[in-house]
Design a protein around this motif. Structure first.
Motif, PDB file in Angstrom:
ATOM      1  N   ARG A   1      32.150  29.551  19.053  1.00  0.00           N
ATOM      2  CA  ARG A   1      32.331  28.222  19.732  1.00  0.00           C
ATOM      3  C   ARG A   1      30.852  27.903  20.558  1.00  0.00           C
ATOM      4  N   ALA A   2      30.201  28.848  21.058  1.00  0.00           N
ATOM      5  CA  ALA A   2      28.867  28.435  21.554  1.00  0.00           C
ATOM      6  C   ALA A   2      27.726  27.683  20.496  1.00  0.00           C
ATOM      7  N   LEU A   3      28.062  28.353  19.530  1.00  0.00           N
ATOM      8  CA  LEU A   3      26.831  27.901  18.499  1.00  0.00           C
ATOM      9  C   LEU A   3      27.550  26.664  17.757  1.00  0.00           C
ATOM     10  N   GLY A   4      29.058  26.448  17.874  1.00  0.00           N
ATOM     11  CA  GLY A   4      29.197  25.317  17.345  1.00  0.00           C
ATOM     12  C   GLY A   4      29.413  25.468  15.634  1.00  0.00           C
ATOM     13  N   ALA A   5      29.891  26.863  15.367  1.00  0.00           N
ATOM     14  CA  ALA A   5      29.843  27.079  13.767  1.00  0.00           C
ATOM     15  C   ALA A   5      30.867  28.074  13.691  1.00  0.00           C
ATOM     16  N   ALA A   6      31.728  27.828  12.787  1.00  0.00           N
ATOM     17  CA  ALA A   6      32.803  28.786  12.192  1.00  0.00           C
ATOM     18  C   ALA A   6      32.440  29.936  11.707  1.00  0.00           C
ATOM     19  N   PRO A   7      33.023  31.015  11.984  1.00  0.00           N
ATOM     20  CA  PRO A   7      32.909  32.375  11.381  1.00  0.00           C
ATOM     21  C   PRO A   7      33.105  32.611   9.894  1.00  0.00           C
ATOM     22  N   GLU A   8      32.328  33.102   9.131  1.00  0.00           N
ATOM     23  CA  GLU A   8      32.606  33.229   7.778  1.00  0.00           C
ATOM     24  C   GLU A   8      32.620  34.653   7.243  1.00  0.00           C
ATOM     25  N   PHE A   9      33.905  35.037   6.754  1.00  0.00           N
ATOM     26  CA  PHE A   9      33.900  36.352   6.378  1.00  0.00           C
ATOM     27  C   PHE A   9      33.982  36.502   4.936  1.00  0.00           C
ATOM     28  N   ASP A  10      33.502  37.782   4.357  1.00  0.00           N
ATOM     29  CA  ASP A  10      33.627  37.676   2.835  1.00  0.00           C
ATOM     30  C   ASP A  10      34.853  38.731   2.626  1.00  0.00           C
TER      31      ASP A  10
END
Length: 717
Positions: free
Chosen positions: A210-219
């Motif tokens: 949320r601080a970076l404004g990017a959703a986490p992506e998991f493989d």
């Protein structure tokens, strides 16, 4: 197979086996120790690498100070909710990007069913959490708050129902669980958990996302990519934490101080310290929620805080380091690592095996090539260099293995030395053992290294000759049986030889009860005079111990006389072409013998020549005894008594030396009455002073002629 090829194969096998063992599953419990050591070394070498104010994450601490400050003192955490909501709102209004809670308040005081008056306590305080729930609802509407929960079987620890509703259920609740290694040390942080067949990011990942404004992506393997940063992790679905050192790497705010600041509505303070930050609320207490981490060797004194907003509470500052840290700092470190992209990179099994094999091979080669002491020194230097390289690499987040190479190389070093001892050096050792009773070790080693037999001949060297004898040995020998005398002398000579050889001396020969030794040959020794003096002092000490403890010495209190002289001597192999000994030959040997005999006249134990005194230096306490001519020599020399090491000289000995020196000066100036007075001060306890006092009084009564010579000639050997 040739012996050399067999030996090389054995050394290679030793290195490979030791390396494989160091990275095997059996060594897993100690594998993480490398990160702990590197974290501490980096802190010691590089210190603080960045200003704590630049930390993306900050901590709001429910700490000891808050527990002692009104209105929180003596109040349970359930009653803090309204003030927590006040501080939460103030931090978000101050510009914080997101706030998380590394603490779970699973109950509400409004749910209490304890009887109170005609109803229950919960009914009496209905609406108590309203302000807190409103603050949570307002923050969750903008995605700026994340509550924590602890997963565990069928009964996870979750926030109270009202809080869950306020933050829109699981939309703003994330797990706080951590990963503990097999040795109970926390070095890695989980990245996600499977909840109802859904991958849920952990609290730290959610806050950083949320601080970076990017959703986490998991493989599919659980590897995380966040805002283009692929998080490294040797253990699947974890990130190895990169802890800074010290106790103030994460800016920490006391909750009580922030509450007072929010009450007085100091918005500038909140904007100055919280704008753009990730705020984590958690407990920082002496005993609660504390864990051992890879920072355990690099912690600092807790209590370091940012500038305060008010002065309404008294800071509680710790006075000592703690090896455990509060759990909130673990989540704050994880958030910092994700945002700053500096998670620790750990090499995989194959690189670790290759590194361990290389270091083990070098250690084995050193053990094969050099003597054990030199090999160990080389191994120590190699380890120090390796640790230095690993520390520099860790400063760039690369955790090269330290423990595995250390164990592998130490095992290879020991195994190779053992192989040499048991197999490879058996023939050499047999030769050394066979000749050790007859030749000097240095001569044997030189013969083995050159593969040549000894030859007649010698060389001139500057050496120190040590000559000792037992006082009254003839009388002792008369009283003892031959067998008893042999046992006594064997124990005495063995003890004296051990002392002499421990100081680098070489025992040339035994002449009855006498010991003739040389320092400075066959091995070079620039400190031969000092080592001979130390050997003399230790021989006296050793003999005193034998007299006190050895059954053979009971009833025969032995005393010895030692003479020491330095000078040029011919050292080498002397004898016939078919039989010879390694020995020393010169006038320096004869003079050492005469100095040993001079002890009889002066009643002393150790006498050295002025040449030895000049070479030995000021480490020793010497007393000039006299100027003499010994039998067989016309040249006079000054002789000195060795009393002790200079550092161990007692005040009484210093006084004795001063009185004697004054008396000797008056003696040589023909001031016999004053000389007798000075010598007389110590005559009752000092044999040399008593002798000089008597001589001075005699000459005071019968003054000598003008041709009087203050040099004494000793007629006896």
């Amino acid at each position: 197979m040739r012996r050399s090829a067999r030996n090389r194969m054995a050394i290679a096998a030793i290195a490979l086996i030791c390396a494989a063992a160091s990275v095997s599953p059996a060594a897993r419990p100690i594998r993480g120790l490398s990160i702990d050591i590197l974290t501490a070394l980096r802190w010691d070498v590089f210190g603080r690498r960045q200003d704590p104010a630049a930390s993306p994450a900050v901590v709001v601490a429910m700490d000891e100070e808050s527990l002692r400050t009104a209105p929180f003192n003596d109040a349970p955490m359930l009653t803090w909710t309204g003030e927590i909501g006040r501080v939460l709102s103030a931090t978000l209004e101050g510009g914080a990007k997101v706030a998380g809670f590394d603490m779970v308040i699973p109950k509400s005081i409004e749910q209490s069913e304890i009887p109170f008056g005609e109803g229950t306590l919960g009914e009496k305080v209905r609406g108590f959490d309203r302000d807190f729930l409103r603050a949570l609802a307002g923050a969750s509407a903008n995605g700026k708050v994340v509550l924590g929960e602890v997963l565990g079987g069928n009964q996870p620890v979750r926030p109270s129902p009202g809080q869950r509703v306020a933050v829109r259920q699981q939309q703003n609740i994330r797990p706080l669980n951590v990963h503990i290694d097999s040795d109970d040390i926390l070095r890695r942080m989980p990245l996600s958990f499977a909840v109802n067949d859904t991958r849920v990011p952990t609290m730290a990942v959610e806050l950083a996302s949320r601080a970076l404004g990017a959703a986490p992506e998991f493989d599919e393997r659980g590897r995380l990519t966040l805002a283009g940063y692929q998080v490294p992790g040797r253990v699947p679905n974890t990130m190895t934490l990169n802890f800074e050192g010290g106790g103030d790497d994460i800016p920490t705010f006391t909750f009580a101080d922030l509450r007072a600041c929010a009450v007085k509505n100091d918005k500038d303070y909140f904007r100055r310290w919280f704008a753009g930050k990730v705020v984590i609320f958690g407990t920082v207490l002496d005993i609660e929620d504390r864990r051992f981490t890879s920072k355990r060797f690099a912690t600092g004194i807790e209590g370091a805080r940012v500038p305060r907003c008010t002065t309404e509470s008294t800071p509680v500052v710790a006075s000592f380091k703690k090896s455990m840290i509060a759990g909130v700092y673990i989540h704050a470190t994880a958030v910092n690592n994700l945002i700053m992209r500096n998670g620790v990179i750990e090499p995989g099994p194959i690189p670790r095996l290759l590194i361990a094999t290389l270091v083990a091979a070098l250690a084995a080669a050193a053990a094969w090539r050099f003597r054990p002491v030199i090999a160990f020194a080389a191994w120590t230097g190699m380890m120090m260099l390796g640790v230095a390289v690993a520390t520099i690499a860790f400063n760039h987040a690369l955790a090269l293995p330290v423990v595995e190479p250390f164990l592998a190389s130490l095992a290879a070093l020991s195994a190779t030395i053992g192989f040499r001892f048991v197999v490879a050096d058996k023939d050499r050792r047999l030769l050394q053992k066979s000749f050790a009773l007859y030749l000097a070790p240095h001569v044997i080693n030189r013969m083995l290294s050159s593969s040549k037999l000894p030859e007649l001949g010698g060389e001139t060297r500057n050496v120190t000759v040590f000559f000792s004898d037992i006082e009254g040995f003839s009388l002792i020998a008369e009283k003892m049986s031959p067998d008893g005398l042999m046992e006594l002398m064997n124990e005495y000579l063995s003890a004296m030889t051990d002392v002499i050889e421990s100081h680098g001396g070489y025992v040339d020969k035994y002449i009855g009860d006498s010991v003739v030794a040389v320092f400075g040959a066959p091995a070079d020794d620039p400190d031969h005079a000092a080592n001979a003096a130390r050997a003399a002092l230790d021989c006296c000490k050793q003999l005193a111990e034998l007299n006190a403890s050895s059954p053979l010495f009971q009833g025969y209190k032995l005393a010895q006389r030692i003479g020491i002289n330095s000078g040029e001597a011919l050292v080498g192999n002397f004898g016939s072409r078919r039989r010879f000994n390694y020995s020393v030959m010169s006038d320096a040997v004869n003079l050492a013998s005469r100095l040993e005999g001079a002890n009889k006249f002066y009643g002393t134990t150790v006498i050295a020549s002025e040449t030895t005194v000049a070479l030995a230096g000021e480490t020793f306490a010497w007393r000039e005894l006299d100027a003499i001519r010994v039998k067989g020599r016309t040249q006079a020399l000054k002789i000195y008594q060795l009393l002790a090491l200079e550092a161990g000289l007692t005040p009484a000995q210093r006084t004795l030396i001063a009185n004697y020196a004054n008396g000797l000066a008056h003696w040589r100036a023909r001031e016999f009455e004053r000389a007798a007075e000075c010598f007389g001060r110590s005559a009752d306890i000092d044999r040399p002073a008593a002798l000089f006092a008597a001589r001075a009084r005699e000459l005071a009564l019968n003054p000598p002629g003008p041709d009087w010579d203050p040099i004494r000639t000793l007629q006896e050997k």
